[in-house]
Design a protein around this motif. Structure first.
Motif, PDB file in Angstrom:
ATOM      1  N   ALA A 126       5.239  55.487  86.005  1.00  0.00           N
ATOM      2  CA  ALA A 126       4.868  54.970  84.265  1.00  0.00           C
ATOM      3  C   ALA A 126       5.986  54.873  83.314  1.00  0.00           C
ATOM      4  N   THR A 127       7.083  54.993  83.892  1.00  0.00           N
ATOM      5  CA  THR A 127       8.147  54.214  83.704  1.00  0.00           C
ATOM      6  C   THR A 127       7.849  52.284  83.817  1.00  0.00           C
ATOM      7  N   TRP A 128       7.536  51.972  84.579  1.00  0.00           N
ATOM      8  CA  TRP A 128       7.094  51.208  84.935  1.00  0.00           C
ATOM      9  C   TRP A 128       5.907  50.129  84.529  1.00  0.00           C
ATOM     10  N   PHE A 129       5.000  51.369  83.333  1.00  0.00           N
ATOM     11  CA  PHE A 129       3.740  50.864  83.363  1.00  0.00           C
ATOM     12  C   PHE A 129       3.435  51.222  81.642  1.00  0.00           C
ATOM     13  N   THR A 130       4.775  51.384  80.816  1.00  0.00           N
ATOM     14  CA  THR A 130       4.979  51.901  79.582  1.00  0.00           C
ATOM     15  C   THR A 130       6.146  51.364  78.556  1.00  0.00           C
ATOM     16  N   ASP A 131       5.937  50.989  77.667  1.00  0.00           N
ATOM     17  CA  ASP A 131       6.671  50.547  76.558  1.00  0.00           C
ATOM     18  C   ASP A 131       7.994  51.442  76.635  1.00  0.00           C
ATOM     19  N   PRO A 132       9.188  51.117  76.953  1.00  0.00           N
ATOM     20  CA  PRO A 132      10.352  52.093  76.831  1.00  0.00           C
ATOM     21  C   PRO A 132      10.880  52.346  75.553  1.00  0.00           C
ATOM     22  N   ALA A 133      10.347  51.998  75.022  1.00  0.00           N
ATOM     23  CA  ALA A 133      10.620  52.282  73.462  1.00  0.00           C
ATOM     24  C   ALA A 133      10.005  53.401  72.407  1.00  0.00           C
ATOM     25  N   ALA A 183      20.427  54.431  74.375  1.00  0.00           N
ATOM     26  CA  ALA A 183      19.504  54.554  73.281  1.00  0.00           C
ATOM     27  C   ALA A 183      18.736  55.159  72.691  1.00  0.00           C
ATOM     28  N   ALA A 184      18.267  55.738  73.514  1.00  0.00           N
ATOM     29  CA  ALA A 184      17.200  56.771  73.402  1.00  0.00           C
ATOM     30  C   ALA A 184      18.093  58.055  73.550  1.00  0.00           C
ATOM     31  N   GLY A 185      19.328  58.415  73.590  1.00  0.00           N
ATOM     32  CA  GLY A 185      20.104  59.189  73.519  1.00  0.00           C
ATOM     33  C   GLY A 185      20.581  60.048  74.780  1.00  0.00           C
ATOM     34  N   PHE A 186      20.359  59.635  75.777  1.00  0.00           N
ATOM     35  CA  PHE A 186      20.921  60.081  77.283  1.00  0.00           C
ATOM     36  C   PHE A 186      22.311  59.417  77.341  1.00  0.00           C
ATOM     37  N   ALA A 187      23.185  60.364  78.250  1.00  0.00           N
ATOM     38  CA  ALA A 187      24.962  60.985  77.545  1.00  0.00           C
ATOM     39  C   ALA A 187      24.742  59.713  79.163  1.00  0.00           C
ATOM     40  N   THR A 188      24.487  59.560  80.161  1.00  0.00           N
ATOM     41  CA  THR A 188      24.780  58.632  80.970  1.00  0.00           C
ATOM     42  C   THR A 188      23.398  57.808  81.873  1.00  0.00           C
TER      43      THR A 188
END
Length: 214
Positions: A126-133, A183-188
């Protein structure tokens, strides 16, 4: 004329999918493979010890990768939009407290879920087929403090999200994924290119991100 929705398109794709082999080259009956090539690339050890951890797979397909993590003691949930994939997964791997499969769009599942996971994986999923935003903030909400997101897809950066197609790909380069994750809030967030077994073939982009510890 029947509209080709993403769910129908994936169901049509599922009917053409080749079942995974009964054993791999090492003779194992369950295994995890991040790349598009059999018996190639890293395995589940890049996730660390998964025993007792809650693992979510987005785009779980026939459940083979997730079933392997269940044998290592993980409590696993697989989400796939194609109804037949969940049925095939349950038929092959069963269903219980440590392994369950859900038929639902990944975004809809993440929006509705109140569960938190220690690990989220997506292998050509799904990460490949969904808008990351849209997807990445939802994954961020469902990951526990210190949790990890790890996913892979073809190393073929290009245009993102062809709108005229029911199945759209976001072929982002590694650094663009890193920027989006931060930008989504992940630390690394980091990425690597797993070289193909043959130089004439595309490699595999492998991306990993971690949540703040608390």
């Amino acid at each position: 004329m029947r509209e080709i929705t993403p769910a129908l398109a994936w169901e049509q794709f599922a009917t053409r999918a080749t079942p995974r082999r009964a054993t791999n080259a090492a003779g194992a009956t369950t295994w995890l493979n991040w790349t598009q090539y059999p018996d190639h690339g890293p395995d589940e050890t890049i996730l660390g010890d998964v025993s007792g951890k809650r693992v979510l797979e987005l785009g779980s397909g026939s459940g083979s990768n997730l079933a392997h993590l269940a044998t290592l003691g993980a409590r696993c949930t697989g989400v796939d939009i194609a109804p037949s994939r969940g049925a095939v997964a349950e038929q092959r791997w069963g269903r219980g407290a440590g392994l369950q499969f859900v038929t639902q769009d990944a975004v809809d599942y993440l929006r509705a879920s109140e569960d938190h996971f220690d690990v989220v994986i997506s292998i050509f999923g799904a990460t490949w087929f969904t808008d990351p935003a849209v997807l990445l903030p939802l994954v961020h909400q469902r990951l526990a403090p210190g949790g990890r997101l790890v996913f892979s897809h073809n190393d073929q950066p290009g245009n993102a999200g062809e709108r005229e197609r029911p199945i759209r790909k976001w072929n982002l380069a590694g650094q663009r994924w890193v920027d989006s994750l931060l930008a989504a809030g992940f630390a690394t967030a980091t990425f690597e290119i797993v070289p193909p077994p043959n130089a004439d073939l595309p490699g595999t982009l492998l991306v990993s991100a971690t949540m703040p510890s608390g």
